[in-house]
Scaffold this motif. Sequence first.
Motif, PDB file in Angstrom:
ATOM      1  N   ILE A   1       0.812  -1.157  -0.025  1.00 48.86           N
ATOM      2  CA  ILE A   1      -0.041  -0.105   0.052  1.00 48.86           C
ATOM      3  C   ILE A   1       0.854   1.273   0.079  1.00 48.86           C
ATOM      4  O   ILE A   1       1.872   1.202   0.760  1.00 48.86           O
ATOM      5  CB  ILE A   1      -0.977   0.113   1.218  1.00 48.86           C
ATOM      6  CG1 ILE A   1      -1.926  -1.180   1.256  1.00 48.86           C
ATOM      7  CG2 ILE A   1      -1.754   1.352   1.434  1.00 48.86           C
ATOM      8  CD1 ILE A   1      -2.726  -1.296   0.254  1.00 48.86           C
ATOM      9  N   ASP A   2       0.647   2.125  -0.962  1.00 45.38           N
ATOM     10  CA  ASP A   2       1.146   3.394  -0.955  1.00 45.38           C
ATOM     11  C   ASP A   2       0.863   4.059   0.275  1.00 45.38           C
ATOM     12  O   ASP A   2      -0.225   4.741   0.226  1.00 45.38           O
ATOM     13  CB  ASP A   2       1.079   4.089  -2.117  1.00 45.38           C
ATOM     14  CG  ASP A   2       1.921   5.464  -2.487  1.00 45.38           C
ATOM     15  OD1 ASP A   2       2.255   6.040  -1.380  1.00 45.38           O
ATOM     16  OD2 ASP A   2       2.030   5.898  -3.416  1.00 45.38           O
ATOM     17  N   LYS A   3       1.561   4.345   1.375  1.00 48.85           N
ATOM     18  CA  LYS A   3       1.130   5.071   2.416  1.00 48.85           C
ATOM     19  C   LYS A   3       0.990   6.587   2.447  1.00 48.85           C
ATOM     20  O   LYS A   3       0.519   7.282   3.165  1.00 48.85           O
ATOM     21  CB  LYS A   3       1.888   4.470   3.838  1.00 48.85           C
ATOM     22  CG  LYS A   3       1.854   3.374   4.093  1.00 48.85           C
ATOM     23  CD  LYS A   3       2.583   2.698   5.592  1.00 48.85           C
ATOM     24  CE  LYS A   3       4.086   2.622   5.188  1.00 48.85           C
ATOM     25  NZ  LYS A   3       4.528   1.311   4.772  1.00 48.85           N
ATOM     26  N   THR A   4       1.435   6.898   1.323  1.00 48.52           N
ATOM     27  CA  THR A   4       1.310   8.493   1.112  1.00 48.52           C
ATOM     28  C   THR A   4       0.196   8.904   0.274  1.00 48.52           C
ATOM     29  O   THR A   4      -0.107  10.076   0.009  1.00 48.52           O
ATOM     30  CB  THR A   4       2.425   8.998   0.323  1.00 48.52           C
ATOM     31  OG1 THR A   4       2.630   8.428  -0.998  1.00 48.52           O
ATOM     32  CG2 THR A   4       3.783   8.588   1.060  1.00 48.52           C
ATOM     33  N   ARG A   5      -0.558   7.839  -0.322  1.00 45.40           N
ATOM     34  CA  ARG A   5      -1.909   8.247  -1.131  1.00 45.40           C
ATOM     35  C   ARG A   5      -2.974   7.414  -1.126  1.00 45.40           C
ATOM     36  O   ARG A   5      -3.938   7.573  -2.055  1.00 45.40           O
ATOM     37  CB  ARG A   5      -1.248   8.540  -2.604  1.00 45.40           C
ATOM     38  CG  ARG A   5      -0.370   7.392  -3.417  1.00 45.40           C
ATOM     39  CD  ARG A   5      -0.008   7.522  -4.487  1.00 45.40           C
ATOM     40  NE  ARG A   5      -1.133   7.268  -5.509  1.00 45.40           N
ATOM     41  CZ  ARG A   5      -0.929   7.670  -6.761  1.00 45.40           C
ATOM     42  NH1 ARG A   5       0.018   7.864  -7.325  1.00 45.40           N
ATOM     43  NH2 ARG A   5      -2.235   7.534  -7.655  1.00 45.40           N
ATOM     44  N   THR A   6      -2.863   6.222  -0.437  1.00 46.10           N
ATOM     45  CA  THR A   6      -3.888   5.180  -0.530  1.00 46.10           C
ATOM     46  C   THR A   6      -4.692   5.319   0.680  1.00 46.10           C
ATOM     47  O   THR A   6      -4.666   5.258   1.481  1.00 46.10           O
ATOM     48  CB  THR A   6      -3.576   3.749  -0.869  1.00 46.10           C
ATOM     49  OG1 THR A   6      -2.522   3.759  -1.890  1.00 46.10           O
ATOM     50  CG2 THR A   6      -4.780   2.744  -0.964  1.00 46.10           C
ATOM     51  N   ILE A   7      -6.214   5.469  -0.009  1.00 46.50           N
ATOM     52  CA  ILE A   7      -7.241   5.203   1.094  1.00 46.50           C
ATOM     53  C   ILE A   7      -8.083   3.933   0.934  1.00 46.50           C
ATOM     54  O   ILE A   7      -8.499   3.673  -0.355  1.00 46.50           O
ATOM     55  CB  ILE A   7      -8.305   6.325   1.145  1.00 46.50           C
ATOM     56  CG1 ILE A   7      -7.523   7.841   1.245  1.00 46.50           C
ATOM     57  CG2 ILE A   7      -9.612   6.257   2.054  1.00 46.50           C
ATOM     58  CD1 ILE A   7      -8.455   8.862   0.982  1.00 46.50           C
ATOM     59  N   LEU A   8      -7.937   2.899   1.759  1.00 46.83           N
ATOM     60  CA  LEU A   8      -8.745   1.709   1.698  1.00 46.83           C
ATOM     61  C   LEU A   8     -10.288   2.123   2.282  1.00 46.83           C
ATOM     62  O   LEU A   8     -10.407   2.548   3.230  1.00 46.83           O
ATOM     63  CB  LEU A   8      -8.103   0.830   2.468  1.00 46.83           C
ATOM     64  CG  LEU A   8      -6.531   0.372   2.361  1.00 46.83           C
ATOM     65  CD1 LEU A   8      -6.379  -0.757   3.107  1.00 46.83           C
ATOM     66  CD2 LEU A   8      -6.410   0.075   1.000  1.00 46.83           C
ATOM     67  N   VAL A   9     -11.213   1.562   1.193  1.00 42.50           N
ATOM     68  CA  VAL A   9     -12.459   1.342   1.510  1.00 42.50           C
ATOM     69  C   VAL A   9     -13.042   0.157   1.632  1.00 42.50           C
ATOM     70  O   VAL A   9     -13.179  -0.806   0.847  1.00 42.50           O
ATOM     71  CB  VAL A   9     -13.349   2.287   0.741  1.00 42.50           C
ATOM     72  CG1 VAL A   9     -14.989   2.447   0.870  1.00 42.50           C
ATOM     73  CG2 VAL A   9     -13.028   3.630   0.300  1.00 42.50           C
ATOM     74  N   PHE A  10     -13.519  -0.518   2.962  1.00 41.44           N
ATOM     75  CA  PHE A  10     -14.137  -1.592   3.224  1.00 41.44           C
ATOM     76  C   PHE A  10     -15.464  -1.580   3.031  1.00 41.44           C
ATOM     77  O   PHE A  10     -16.375  -0.915   3.621  1.00 41.44           O
ATOM     78  CB  PHE A  10     -13.966  -2.138   4.668  1.00 41.44           C
ATOM     79  CG  PHE A  10     -12.274  -2.160   4.539  1.00 41.44           C
ATOM     80  CD1 PHE A  10     -11.643  -3.543   4.673  1.00 41.44           C
ATOM     81  CD2 PHE A  10     -11.349  -1.291   5.014  1.00 41.44           C
ATOM     82  CE1 PHE A  10     -10.327  -3.884   4.846  1.00 41.44           C
ATOM     83  CE2 PHE A  10     -10.015  -1.418   5.371  1.00 41.44           C
ATOM     84  CZ  PHE A  10      -9.575  -2.704   5.433  1.00 41.44           C
ATOM     85  N   SER A  11     -15.970  -2.671   2.317  1.00 41.79           N
ATOM     86  CA  SER A  11     -17.490  -2.882   1.747  1.00 41.79           C
ATOM     87  C   SER A  11     -17.888  -4.094   1.939  1.00 41.79           C
ATOM     88  O   SER A  11     -17.173  -4.914   1.021  1.00 41.79           O
ATOM     89  CB  SER A  11     -17.736  -2.258   0.356  1.00 41.79           C
ATOM     90  OG  SER A  11     -18.867  -2.462   0.219  1.00 41.79           O
ATOM     91  N   PRO A  12     -18.885  -4.533   2.587  1.00 45.00           N
ATOM     92  CA  PRO A  12     -19.228  -3.687   3.649  1.00 45.00           C
ATOM     93  C   PRO A  12     -18.434  -3.648   4.949  1.00 45.00           C
ATOM     94  O   PRO A  12     -17.257  -4.401   4.958  1.00 45.00           O
ATOM     95  CB  PRO A  12     -20.390  -4.705   4.187  1.00 45.00           C
ATOM     96  CG  PRO A  12     -20.013  -6.109   3.892  1.00 45.00           C
ATOM     97  CD  PRO A  12     -19.334  -6.018   2.532  1.00 45.00           C
ATOM     98  N   GLY A  13     -18.723  -2.505   5.515  1.00 47.57           N
ATOM     99  CA  GLY A  13     -17.868  -2.203   6.725  1.00 47.57           C
ATOM    100  C   GLY A  13     -18.321  -2.529   7.910  1.00 47.57           C
ATOM    101  O   GLY A  13     -19.632  -2.698   8.075  1.00 47.57           O
ATOM    102  N   GLY A  14     -17.435  -2.577   8.893  1.00 47.12           N
ATOM    103  CA  GLY A  14     -18.001  -2.833  10.465  1.00 47.12           C
ATOM    104  C   GLY A  14     -16.852  -2.428  11.415  1.00 47.12           C
ATOM    105  O   GLY A  14     -16.071  -1.658  10.987  1.00 47.12           O
ATOM    106  N   SER A  15     -16.779  -2.970  12.525  1.00 49.34           N
ATOM    107  CA  SER A  15     -15.955  -2.688  13.690  1.00 49.34           C
ATOM    108  C   SER A  15     -14.480  -3.378  12.725  1.00 49.34           C
ATOM    109  O   SER A  15     -14.512  -3.975  12.147  1.00 49.34           O
ATOM    110  CB  SER A  15     -16.043  -3.337  14.904  1.00 49.34           C
ATOM    111  OG  SER A  15     -17.190  -2.945  15.305  1.00 49.34           O
ATOM    112  N   ILE A  16     -13.299  -2.606  13.174  1.00 46.89           N
ATOM    113  CA  ILE A  16     -12.045  -2.839  12.728  1.00 46.89           C
ATOM    114  C   ILE A  16     -10.976  -2.914  13.868  1.00 46.89           C
ATOM    115  O   ILE A  16     -11.287  -2.526  14.889  1.00 46.89           O
ATOM    116  CB  ILE A  16     -11.740  -1.617  11.592  1.00 46.89           C
ATOM    117  CG1 ILE A  16     -11.467  -0.529  12.216  1.00 46.89           C
ATOM    118  CG2 ILE A  16     -12.588  -1.666  10.512  1.00 46.89           C
ATOM    119  CD1 ILE A  16     -10.032  -0.325  12.467  1.00 46.89           C
ATOM    120  N   HIS A  17      -9.691  -3.721  13.515  1.00 43.92           N
ATOM    121  CA  HIS A  17      -8.875  -3.694  14.583  1.00 43.92           C
ATOM    122  C   HIS A  17      -7.513  -3.276  13.848  1.00 43.92           C
ATOM    123  O   HIS A  17      -7.504  -3.339  12.499  1.00 43.92           O
ATOM    124  CB  HIS A  17      -8.802  -5.299  14.793  1.00 43.92           C
ATOM    125  CG  HIS A  17      -8.289  -6.430  14.070  1.00 43.92           C
ATOM    126  ND1 HIS A  17      -6.862  -6.534  13.520  1.00 43.92           N
ATOM    127  CD2 HIS A  17      -9.080  -6.903  13.287  1.00 43.92           C
ATOM    128  CE1 HIS A  17      -6.776  -7.452  12.650  1.00 43.92           C
ATOM    129  NE2 HIS A  17      -8.092  -7.815  12.525  1.00 43.92           N
TER     130      HIS A  17
END
Length: 104
Positions: free
Chosen positions: A24-40
Amino acid sequence: MAELQFEWMDTFSKRLTGALTRPIDKTRTILVFSPGGSIHTFFMQYDLHIFFLDAEYKIIKGYPDVKPWRVVKAPQGTHYVAESAASIPYMTVLSKLTYLMAVK
């Protein structure tokens, strides 16, 4: 700063591993989880910004700078979860998510 990009975590295998097993490019990537819920953030090596979104991509709740080895409970109404490395400024991610809400 480079243009931010969304990466959709919309299959079981993508949601299961998230950023742990993929580069993952930590300077430009946004991960979108679908469906989403609680995360760790177990096993993460860096802090994350976490955003919980409703069905219309409106931000329900945001958590900046979540440390590794934490659990963040999804608020009621969560349909998607967006996360980015905390190396991206929080307000920059917030602005890009607002854009997502406008175009979806």
